[in-house]
Enzyme design. Structure first.
Site, PDB file in Angstrom:
ATOM      1  N   ASP A  21      24.000  -2.663  12.860  1.00  0.00           N
ATOM      2  CA  ASP A  21      23.990  -4.047  12.386  1.00  0.00           C
ATOM      3  C   ASP A  21      22.796  -4.191  11.452  1.00  0.00           C
ATOM      4  O   ASP A  21      21.652  -4.330  11.897  1.00  0.00           O
ATOM      5  CB  ASP A  21      23.876  -5.004  13.580  1.00  0.00           C
ATOM      6  CG  ASP A  21      23.575  -6.437  13.169  1.00  0.00           C
ATOM      7  OD1 ASP A  21      23.668  -6.755  11.970  1.00  0.00           O
ATOM      8  OD2 ASP A  21      23.230  -7.240  14.061  1.00  0.00           O
ATOM      9  N   GLU A  51     -11.593  14.289  14.380  1.00  0.00           N
ATOM     10  CA  GLU A  51     -12.075  13.742  13.111  1.00  0.00           C
ATOM     11  C   GLU A  51     -13.429  13.048  13.300  1.00  0.00           C
ATOM     12  O   GLU A  51     -13.994  13.030  14.387  1.00  0.00           O
ATOM     13  CB  GLU A  51     -11.044  12.790  12.496  1.00  0.00           C
ATOM     14  CG  GLU A  51     -10.262  13.388  11.320  1.00  0.00           C
ATOM     15  CD  GLU A  51     -11.141  13.757  10.136  1.00  0.00           C
ATOM     16  OE1 GLU A  51     -12.307  13.302  10.063  1.00  0.00           O
ATOM     17  OE2 GLU A  51     -10.675  14.521   9.272  1.00  0.00           O
ATOM     18  N   GLU A 108      -4.858  15.933  -4.582  1.00  0.00           N
ATOM     19  CA  GLU A 108      -4.874  15.231  -3.296  1.00  0.00           C
ATOM     20  C   GLU A 108      -5.208  13.764  -3.527  1.00  0.00           C
ATOM     21  O   GLU A 108      -6.286  13.447  -4.040  1.00  0.00           O
ATOM     22  CB  GLU A 108      -5.908  15.860  -2.365  1.00  0.00           C
ATOM     23  CG  GLU A 108      -6.066  15.148  -1.033  1.00  0.00           C
ATOM     24  CD  GLU A 108      -7.269  15.652  -0.254  1.00  0.00           C
ATOM     25  OE1 GLU A 108      -7.080  16.511   0.628  1.00  0.00           O
ATOM     26  OE2 GLU A 108      -8.400  15.199  -0.537  1.00  0.00           O
ATOM     27  N   ARG A 159      -6.357  10.470  -1.883  1.00  0.00           N
ATOM     28  CA  ARG A 159      -7.085  10.131  -0.660  1.00  0.00           C
ATOM     29  C   ARG A 159      -6.941   8.654  -0.300  1.00  0.00           C
ATOM     30  O   ARG A 159      -7.572   8.178   0.636  1.00  0.00           O
ATOM     31  CB  ARG A 159      -8.563  10.496  -0.826  1.00  0.00           C
ATOM     32  CG  ARG A 159      -8.768  11.983  -1.088  1.00  0.00           C
ATOM     33  CD  ARG A 159     -10.225  12.346  -1.304  1.00  0.00           C
ATOM     34  NE  ARG A 159     -11.074  12.064  -0.158  1.00  0.00           N
ATOM     35  CZ  ARG A 159     -11.165  12.833   0.928  1.00  0.00           C
ATOM     36  NH1 ARG A 159     -10.429  13.939   1.016  1.00  0.00           N
ATOM     37  NH2 ARG A 159     -11.970  12.503   1.912  1.00  0.00           N
TER      38      ARG A 159
END
Length: 499
Positions: free
Chosen positions: A58, A235, A388, A390
């Site tokens: 749906d 990290e 890259e 970031r």
């Protein structure tokens, strides 16, 4: 379907029977990156459903999809995404003491089709990704490789107070608390080890309390879903921030892998009585979670694969002119890209000075203060030469984020947009005057600003993004901004009660 596809489907159906799989999870992401799932009886998976689709959706009940008067849709499993789930997936661990029920299930990602006509649905995230790749092929690029590095937190608990409904209570404020046995504010640290604010990069266990959890995430991704993990680590932030690096792949399968990785991370955390969190900035005092995305475009000539971003004669970063134009496109459209790559109000709490997140538009070699970095660990590495970005964060719909980055870069190539000179300085330490002199512009500072940019700058997206979808997306995101910024916060009462 071709003969190989039919053989693969036959093999999948045989596997479902031989492995005695009871339930099939059919999955897709809504436009905002939230994983949606329906479970069907495994006996309903026949060869026909892969071509004809299943009438099980749906569209009016999915945010950003259909109106109620035109809501019937079809979903067709993608046989390339078949995988048998671990037995701990889809359990409610709050009931693990009361039940010993286990089920055997498998998953497919699905493609979404219009009801009645069977046409692919223009707002299906996977279809947008496919169209972006087709556009790249039209421009001569055979392969579009992406490699997101996904950061996240695994907390012990997140508590909204006095209760979750207070977050939308117009007559009373709310607060929250984040509990983590690693955090210096923890009141439940039986190990005696804590990680200081901004002190979480690469500590060994037992200070890193989540090494084993990340091992399990990585092993599960490899053993059940065939996803190779290059590395994982704690990290920078305290309170359980981690990163998992998957091997790069083409745009669509890489996006599928990111969705699988997020699902697996949440399941492993739940199994351990913790909660995985992919918000860009859950902690005010510490670094947020990014999703740095590496990108490269390849061609095939005379049965040889060529990385069009690589030029061994470039003395600065062995970077081709094609790659520089791609960077020019990313910088040219950075403001509007943010509405897709950084799509939440919380995203802009991460993009502030002082927390290793980009706030300025600049590119550089091996410089993590620039928003676009050219990784330069080795020389003469054609296979690893890439750029890259970031800026993105893990709240983004990965299909849309990668597709929009690709289209912005391709626009730079088409229009030969030359980027400014690279900035080989710590941009965080430059004065505002110096940045103005160097022509360094700023990223949007709020979701509203990014949406404004997307509304005025979206032509480059239209090879893959339907215009009506972009209009609906902007409307929803603008309302999201208003709904957050119109709500007084506890901090405002602290600051302004005496005015």
């Amino acid at each position: 379907m071709n003969e190989n596809s039919n053989q693969n489907i036959t093999k999948i159906i045989d596997t479902i029977k031989n492995e005695k799989i009871e339930w099939i999870r059919l999955q897709f992401c809504d436009p905002f990156g939230i994983l949606q799932q329906i479970s069907i009886d495994s006996e309903d998976i026949t060869e026909e459903v892969f071509s004809e689709g299943l009438p099980r959706l749906d569209g009016s009940s999915i945010k950003g999809f259909k109106e109620i008067h035109d809501s019937d849709m079809l979903i067709s499993p993608d046989p390339n995404t078949f995988a048998i789930n671990p037995d701990f997936f889809d359990m409610d661990y709050r009931e693990r003491e009361q039940t010993d029920y286990h089920t055997k299930s498998a998953r497919f990602f699905v493609n979404i089709h219009e009801g009645y006509t069977g046409k692919r649905y223009s707002r299906d995230s996977r279809y947008i990704a496919e169209r972006a790749c087709e556009f790249a092929k039209d421009l001569g690029f055979d392969k579009c490789y992406f490699g997101p590095e996904v950061e996240f937190f695994i907390f012990d608990k997140i508590v909204l107070g006095p209760n979750p409904m207070s977050t939308i209570n117009w007559s009373g404020g709310t607060g929250y608390s984040i509990e983590s046995r690693e955090a210096p504010w923890s009141t439940d640290n039986s190990s005696g080890y804590t990680i200081p604010v901004k002190g979480g990069y690469f500590p060994a266990p037992p200070a890193d309390s989540l090494n084993c959890a990340r091992d399990e995430i990585g092993s599960t991704l490899h053993n059940y879903f065939g996803i190779k993990i290059e590395a994982h680590h704690h990290e920078v932030a305290t309170a359980g921030q981690g990163e998992i690096q998957m091997e790069f792949d083409e745009l669509l399968p890489m996006a599928d892998k990111v969705v699988t990785m997020k699902k697996t991370t949440k399941e492993v955390a739940a199994k351990r009585g913790r909660v995985a969190n992919f918000m860009p900035k859950p902690l005010e005092v510490d670094n947020g979670s990014a999703m740095h995305i590496s990108q490269s475009l390849w061609k095939e000539e005379n049965d040889k694969k060529i990385n069009t971003f690589y030029d061994p004669n470039d003395e600065y970063a062995e970077l081709s002119q094609t790659a520089q134009y791609y960077i020019g496109g990313l910088l040219e459209h950075a403001g509007s890209l943010c509405a897709i790559t950084n799509p939440t109000t919380n995203s802009y709490r991460r993009l502030v000075p002082g927390f290793e997140a980009p706030t300025n538009l600049a590119w550089s070699r091996s410089n993590r203060s620039a928003c676009i970095r050219i990784p330069s660990h080795h020389k003469n590495m054609e296979t690893r030469k890439r750029i890259e970005s970031r800026i993105p964060d893990p709240s983004a719909n990965i299909y849309l984020a990668q597709s929009s980055l690709l289209l912005a870069g391709l626009d730079g190539i088409k229009k030969k947009i030359q980027p400014p000179d690279p900035v080989d300085l710590n941009i965080y330490k430059l004065s505002e005057k110096k940045k103005r002199e160097m022509g360094i512009k700023k990223l949007p500072v709020a979701l509203r600003d990014a949406v404004d940019a997307l509304e005025s700058d979206n032509e480059y997206l239209q090879p893959a993004f339907a215009k009506d979808f972009l209009e609906e997306y902007c409307e929803i995101k603008r309302h999201e901004h208003i709904s957050v910024f119109s709500l007084p916060s506890p901090r405002e009462f602290y600051l302004y009660s005496n005015v």
